[in-house]
Scaffold this motif. Structure first.
Motif, short mmCIF file in Angstrom:
data_model
loop_
_atom_site.label_atom_id
_atom_site.label_comp_id
_atom_site.label_asym_id
_atom_site.label_seq_id
_atom_site.Cartn_x
_atom_site.Cartn_y
_atom_site.Cartn_z
N ALA A 97 -8.47 -5.43 -8.17
CA ALA A 97 -7.90 -4.66 -7.07
C ALA A 97 -7.34 -5.60 -6.00
O ALA A 97 -6.27 -5.35 -5.43
N TYR A 98 -8.06 -6.69 -5.75
CA TYR A 98 -7.58 -7.70 -4.79
C TYR A 98 -6.26 -8.32 -5.27
O TYR A 98 -5.30 -8.46 -4.51
N LEU A 99 -6.21 -8.69 -6.56
CA LEU A 99 -4.99 -9.30 -7.10
C LEU A 99 -3.82 -8.32 -7.04
O LEU A 99 -2.68 -8.71 -6.80
N GLY A 100 -4.11 -7.03 -7.29
CA GLY A 100 -3.06 -6.02 -7.17
C GLY A 100 -2.58 -5.88 -5.74
O GLY A 100 -1.38 -5.72 -5.49
N ALA A 101 -3.50 -5.96 -4.77
CA ALA A 101 -3.12 -5.87 -3.36
C ALA A 101 -2.35 -7.09 -2.92
O ALA A 101 -1.55 -7.03 -1.98
N GLU A 102 -2.54 -8.22 -3.63
CA GLU A 102 -1.86 -9.47 -3.28
C GLU A 102 -0.46 -9.57 -3.88
O GLU A 102 0.20 -10.59 -3.74
N SER A 103 -0.01 -8.55 -4.54
CA SER A 103 1.31 -8.53 -5.14
C SER A 103 2.39 -8.84 -4.11
O SER A 103 2.31 -8.38 -2.96
N ALA A 104 3.38 -9.61 -4.53
CA ALA A 104 4.52 -9.87 -3.65
C ALA A 104 5.39 -8.63 -3.50
O ALA A 104 6.23 -8.56 -2.60
N GLY A 105 5.20 -7.65 -4.39
CA GLY A 105 5.92 -6.39 -4.28
C GLY A 105 7.39 -6.49 -4.61
O GLY A 105 8.18 -5.63 -4.21
N GLN A 106 7.80 -7.52 -5.36
CA GLN A 106 9.22 -7.74 -5.62
C GLN A 106 9.65 -7.34 -7.03
O GLN A 106 10.84 -7.32 -7.32
N CYS A 107 8.69 -7.07 -7.90
CA CYS A 107 9.07 -6.71 -9.27
C CYS A 107 8.06 -5.69 -9.78
O CYS A 107 6.94 -5.59 -9.29
N GLY A 108 8.46 -4.95 -10.79
CA GLY A 108 7.64 -3.88 -11.34
C GLY A 108 6.27 -4.33 -11.82
O GLY A 108 5.26 -3.68 -11.51
N PRO A 109 6.17 -5.45 -12.58
CA PRO A 109 4.86 -5.88 -13.06
C PRO A 109 3.86 -6.11 -11.93
O PRO A 109 2.67 -5.85 -12.10
N CYS A 110 4.33 -6.61 -10.79
CA CYS A 110 3.43 -6.83 -9.65
C CYS A 110 3.22 -5.56 -8.85
O CYS A 110 2.09 -5.16 -8.58
N ARG A 111 4.30 -4.92 -8.46
CA ARG A 111 4.24 -3.79 -7.54
C ARG A 111 3.56 -2.58 -8.17
O ARG A 111 2.81 -1.87 -7.50
N LEU A 112 3.81 -2.36 -9.46
CA LEU A 112 3.24 -1.19 -10.13
C LEU A 112 2.17 -1.55 -11.16
O LEU A 112 1.13 -0.91 -11.24
N GLY A 113 2.44 -2.61 -11.94
CA GLY A 113 1.57 -2.93 -13.06
C GLY A 113 0.17 -3.36 -12.66
O GLY A 113 -0.82 -2.84 -13.19
N LEU A 114 0.06 -4.32 -11.74
CA LEU A 114 -1.26 -4.83 -11.38
C LEU A 114 -2.14 -3.79 -10.70
O LEU A 114 -3.33 -3.65 -11.05
N PRO A 115 -1.63 -3.01 -9.73
CA PRO A 115 -2.48 -1.95 -9.16
C PRO A 115 -2.90 -0.91 -10.20
O PRO A 115 -4.03 -0.40 -10.15
N ALA A 116 -2.00 -0.61 -11.15
CA ALA A 116 -2.35 0.38 -12.19
C ALA A 116 -3.46 -0.15 -13.08
O ALA A 116 -4.39 0.59 -13.46
N ILE A 117 -3.42 -1.44 -13.42
CA ILE A 117 -4.48 -2.06 -14.22
C ILE A 117 -5.81 -1.97 -13.47
O ILE A 117 -6.86 -1.65 -14.04
N GLY B 289 -1.60 -2.16 -20.18
CA GLY B 289 -1.04 -2.67 -18.93
C GLY B 289 -0.97 -4.18 -18.90
O GLY B 289 0.04 -4.75 -18.48
N THR B 290 -2.03 -4.84 -19.37
CA THR B 290 -2.02 -6.30 -19.35
C THR B 290 -0.97 -6.86 -20.31
O THR B 290 -0.34 -7.88 -20.03
N GLN B 291 -0.77 -6.19 -21.44
CA GLN B 291 0.26 -6.64 -22.38
C GLN B 291 1.66 -6.45 -21.79
O GLN B 291 2.56 -7.27 -21.99
#
Length: 505
Positions: free
Chosen positions: A320-340, A363-365
């Motif tokens: 959850a922390y890593l998802g919150a730390e997303s740079a928010g600039q691409c789909g894998p970070c902005r959407l993928g990590l929080p969803a995981i 999601g990780t794949q």
């Protein structure tokens, strides 16, 4: 104050067995007079000891030197030396320890490179505002380098330490990874070719120059000479910075750090990987050995989880922390990590466990290799290695919904970011609905806000019964505006429920 321990011979921590901080005069008494080296000599000694970056990527330092100078000569300009002292990894303490206790080694290494290359300046990016920052500023003054060394304060975030993010921050922009890969050796600080490496790397360069390749290589392994700095978290929940020769058994380092293998060992930090206790007991502290064990030495972080905690719950908290730390600039970070992270939390809580586990695996794949930086890849490695290492706990959660053990927050994170993520997940009282007289099944809404809308077998939207959390309100409104049929609505969920009850009477 972080405790320092070592296995002989002590190199980078010389003086710290008796002193809290090595000042300028003591540094010179211990390490000798600063000796400038020609570029070819500095490159040769770095190559002779296989010096690699100690920030995680382990890129050969000599190749960086060569690449920067090639670009500088081609463009006929002065390069810049950039020291990455941000250490955004919450589990790592070694670089801040160096700044606080032996900063002159970092300055010596940076100045060796700067003088050899004819650099315009040395820039040090840091996030610390406490003792480490004050110690570094004092060292710059003690060394008479105030006019040549520039310190740049940057925000304390996980992604700040990414190379592109660091350069952006130093250049006055947001400390976030750029949308496209640009090598610092080609275009870094102020657009100039830049030698970028982390604080420990420059300290090691100073040691190589002072000792010479033969003496430096008298300890360690043939491929990884010298010592390494590690952050080892003990069973008491406290970090210790340990200097050890490369190649010593990991079990010996764990013992020195008052840690046991527990349920599993995390090596390399939150972009590293979990390995089993058995693998950890077989491994030595070297990139090669840890790689064979399924891990990665990375930034030199070693953490374990005791038997009294839920390992999946601890991992989900960091995810959850890593998802919150997303740079928010691409789909894998902005959407993928929080969803995981949300799927992991569902697995931990015993909600639709089979579906949750499948969503985590898928999601990780999906995120690997698709991000604008390596944050999605490292985060996915952290999660997938945990699923493998803690496979027995996964089975218990699938079968029973819970393992019965608590989540104690054993893995350190920036709590304010989790609080922010929690606040953004709060319900707003809003709910998305569809005007079925208008919907034509274009399916665009699913791609705009996949957390709220899926498609049935005919391509028509299936909307979650849950309310719209605060963080998704903007995406929901964008989906409404972009719906070709103008069929989506965002209304008060309580009002929708009252309307549905009245309609059923």
């Amino acid at each position: 104050m972080t405790e320092f321990r070592y296995l002989n011979p002590i190199r980078i921590g010389r003086g710290l067995d008796k002193l809290q901080r090595v000042d300028g005069a003591t540094h010179r008494a211990i390490h000798g007079k600063f000796r400038q080296r020609r570029l070819r000599d500095l490159t040769a000694i770095a190559e002779a000891v296989h010096l690699r970056g100690r920030g995680g990527a382990a890129f050969p330092f000599a190749r960086k030197l060569t690449a920067v100078m090639r670009t500088a000569r081609t463009r006929d300009c002065q390069p810049v030396v950039l020291v990455n002292a941000t250490e955004g990894e919450p589990a790592s303490a070694k670089d801040k320890f160096l700044l606080a206790h032996t900063p002159h080694l970092i300055l010596d290494g940076a100045m060796l490179a700067a003088k050899a290359m004819g650099a315009r300046e040395v820039v040090i990016g840091l996030t610390d505002t406490g003792p480490a920052a004050r110690s570094l500023r004092s060292a710059v003054l003690e060394s008479g380098l105030r006019d040549f060394v520039r310190l740049v304060q940057l925000p304390e975030r996980f992604v700040t330490g990414e190379g592109g993010a660091l350069v952006n921050g130093v250049n006055g922009g947001p400390a976030l990874p750029p949308g496209r890969k640009v090598r610092a050796a080609d275009r870094g600080v102020d657009g100039l070719p830049t030698l970028l490496s982390n604080a420990e790397t420059y300290a090691q360069l100073a040691l190589v120059s002072q000792l010479g390749p033969d003496l430096y290589s008298a300890v360690g392994t043939a491929e990884e000479p010298g010592t390494v700095l590690l952050t080892v978290w003990g069973a008491d929940g406290l970090p210790r910075v340990i200097e050890a020769p490369a190649g010593v058994p990991m079990a010996q380092v764990l013992d020195l750090g008052q840690a046991t293998t527990g349920q599993g060992v995390l090596v390399g930090g939150y972009h590293g990987a979990w390995i089993t206790p058995a693998a950890a007991n077989r491994a030595c502290v070297s990139r090669e050995s840890i790689g064979r064990a399924g891990g990665a030495l990375g930034a030199g972080v070693i953490m374990t989880l005791g038997e009294d905690v839920c390992p999946l719950g601890e991992v989900a908290r960091v995810a959850a922390y890593l998802g919150a730390e997303s740079a928010g600039q691409c789909g894998p970070c902005r959407l993928g990590l929080p969803a995981i992270a949300r799927s992991l939390n569902s697995l931990v809580a015993g909600r639709s466990t089979t579906e949750a586990l499948s969503a985590v695996s898928q999601g990780t794949q999906t995120v690997v290799g698709r991000g604008a930086c390596k944050h999605p890849d490292g985060s996915a490695r952290f999660v997938t290695s945990a699923l493998s290492t803690f496979a027995a706990d996964v089975k218990v959660h699938l079968a029973k919904g819970t393992c019965g053990r608590p989540v104690r927050g054993s893995l350190p994170i920036a709590e304010d970011l989790i609080a922010m993520e929690t606040a953004e997940a709060e319900e707003t009282g809003l709910r998305m609905t569809v005007d079925w007289t208008r919907c034509a099944g274009h399916g665009l809404c699913k791609h705009l806000v996949p957390e709220l809308i899926q498609l049935d077998e005919h391509g028509f939207p299936v909307i979650s019964n849950a309310g719209v959390p605060r963080r998704l309100v903007g995406d929901a409104r964008q989906a409404i505006e972009m719906c070709p049929a103008l069929a989506l609505r965002l209304g008060d969920s309580a009002a929708e429920t009252r309307h549905a009850v009245k309609a059923s009477r």
